[in-house]
Design a protein around this motif. Sequence first.
Motif, PDB file in Angstrom:
ATOM      1  N   ASP A  16     -47.293 -42.018 -31.855  1.00 16.45           N
ATOM      2  CA  ASP A  16     -48.736 -42.147 -30.683  1.00 16.45           C
ATOM      3  C   ASP A  16     -48.181 -42.141 -30.173  1.00 16.45           C
ATOM      4  N   PHE A  17     -48.569 -41.670 -28.804  1.00 16.34           N
ATOM      5  CA  PHE A  17     -48.458 -41.781 -27.469  1.00 16.34           C
ATOM      6  C   PHE A  17     -49.044 -42.367 -26.009  1.00 16.34           C
ATOM      7  N   GLY A  18     -49.521 -43.960 -26.994  1.00 16.07           N
ATOM      8  CA  GLY A  18     -50.411 -44.384 -26.923  1.00 16.07           C
ATOM      9  C   GLY A  18     -51.972 -43.598 -26.470  1.00 16.07           C
ATOM     10  N   ALA A  19     -52.473 -43.362 -27.763  1.00 14.71           N
ATOM     11  CA  ALA A  19     -53.731 -43.251 -27.623  1.00 14.71           C
ATOM     12  C   ALA A  19     -54.593 -43.414 -28.125  1.00 14.71           C
ATOM     13  N   GLN A  20     -55.660 -43.680 -28.120  1.00 15.26           N
ATOM     14  CA  GLN A  20     -57.162 -45.038 -28.246  1.00 15.26           C
ATOM     15  C   GLN A  20     -56.703 -44.114 -29.948  1.00 15.26           C
TER      16      GLN A  20
END
Length: 526
Positions: A16-20
Amino acid sequence: MSVGADSTFDTVLVVDFGAQYAQLIARRVRECHVHSEIVPSTMPVEEMLAKKPKAIILSGGPSSVYADGAPAVGAELFETGVPTFGICYGFQAMTRALGGVVDKTDLSEFGRTELTADIDSVLFEGLPEGLSVWMSHGDSVAQAPAGFKSTASTAGAPVAAFEDTERRLFGVQFHPEVMHTEHGQDLMRRFLYEGAGCRPTWTMVNIVEEQLERIREQIGDKRVICALSGGVDSAVAGALVQRAVGDQLTCVFVDHGLLRKGEADQVEKDFVAITGAKLKVVDAEERFLGALAGVTDPEEKRKIIGREFIRIFEQAAREVVAESGDDGSEVEFLVQGTLYPDVVESGGGTGTANIKSHHNVGGLPDDLQFTLVEPLRELFKDEVRKVGEELGLPPEMVWRQPFPGPGLGIRIIGEVNRERLEILREADAIAREELTRAGLDRDIWQCPVVLLADVRSVGVQGDGRTYGHPVVLRPVSSEDAMTADWSRVPYDVLARISNRITNEVREINRVTLDVTSKPPGTIEWE
Ligand SMILES: Nc1ncnc2c1ncn2[C@@H]1O[C@H](COP(=O)(O)OP(=O)(O)OP(=O)(O)O)[C@@H](O)[C@H]1O
Ligand SMILES: O=c1[nH]c(=O)c2[nH+]cn([C@@H]3O[C@H](COP(=O)(O)O)[C@@H](O)[C@H]3O)c2[nH]1
Ligand SMILES: NC(=O)CC[C@H](N)C(=O)O
Ligand SMILES: [Mg+2]
């Protein structure tokens, strides 16, 4: 539960790269019958490998790969031999790590975009050459890294997908995980089965077994209470915990005075009869209405309701211990039927905004003493319904429409009081009765009826002037409550509802229909 090479199922890590959409990716993987786990992009590669992943998916994210402090992946991740699929930011991060070029072009693409694909490729084989895909990016891959073949393009992204079949590395600029991307799920399947060799062996049975094992491990031989509402989520969570630890569980149903007509009786009749679980019913109407007196701000209402719920669970926990008659270890655990949308809307995702504080997540008080047990926290409603079916819960329970924990309290716009609740309860009961009679219960996700308590409008009834309140009907259709559309309820059904409400509920002289999708509207008005 044992995972890894010798297991009966394969595991995919979603980085997770800060995804919606990280949870949505994990969910799409589950839909392909492969186990998935989300890990933060800061996790060291050795730790990822210790989980023995059969494949890795790199999510999207809000940063630019070349910005200071942007999350990055080390090139070593791509030397591990684990097949990897980069999506959007993940695609760009992979490009940069392997020596390709990512640039800010002036050609941002947001929303529906036409893609031309090379069907002589692992990802696109068997799919149409022209695809309508969902994009959301400002940066683009200008040059693929050495060893990669570009396999798709759009007007704004000359390299919209690539693959290196030798190293089993794949990437796409668009979002295959969202519903709007044509053949998105086929692409997921192509990567998982053809690209990575995953086996489709992860089923609802595994999900249930994994949860039972986790619950037993967490609770041990301790006492636990379950916040039971009569809704789907807590019924399924309660049934799971009941199956895992049996008698250690007591369910607590709170009648906060904000329920719909007939709701309190139903819980006792249905859930207890079906599961045999112990149930405590707490009548807390006075307490909730007292705490809500004079309050009109939606977030304030939600926080008050969240806090009062917990205070009541604390009291109930003390009673459970006192009534047990033994030396009485404390109740340490509280089960809630929290789902992923409750978490993400309360701002609990990685870097996501607070839309509204769901009472069971963002509305919890800071001094919470319980350890939460939330077996459904990573799932979406339709998955929870499948878990419920797997547990053998009856269709009337599994297919019940959602009803929010704060109840009618967030459907009265303005101050909440007994009189207003009574008015709304009557109107709501009529709407529900007519929608059920029309056979629309399964087509409609839910239909809040909202009382605009501080608004009045002039009417004429029996040749006399009235000055009453309007209600709003808010029927919506949805897959998971993350997005929704207003339901096209037949006019004659709407006419019957309107006619009955204005005739049978004296204080209401106007019925209106909410025709807003989500986004931009949410389902509830507060
Ligand atoms: N009246 C209540 N008494 C006890 N617990 C409640 C009550 N209302 C809500 N809760 C707790 O809050 C959680 C979240 O509520 P929510 O309405 O999202 O779920 P649900 O009622 O279980 O299912 P549904 O979404 O189908 O209504 C519930 O799962 C339950 O644990
Ligand atoms: O238990 C709950 N506690 C809450 O505080 C809460 N707020 C909204 N909802 C329900 O969540 C879904 C999405 O609602 P919104 O579009 O209004 O955010 C819809 O199904 C809503 O009914 C809640 N459920
Ligand atoms: N959705 C995304 O992952 C966006 C990636 C990056 N922030 C861009 O705008 O290109
Ligand atoms: Mg509910």
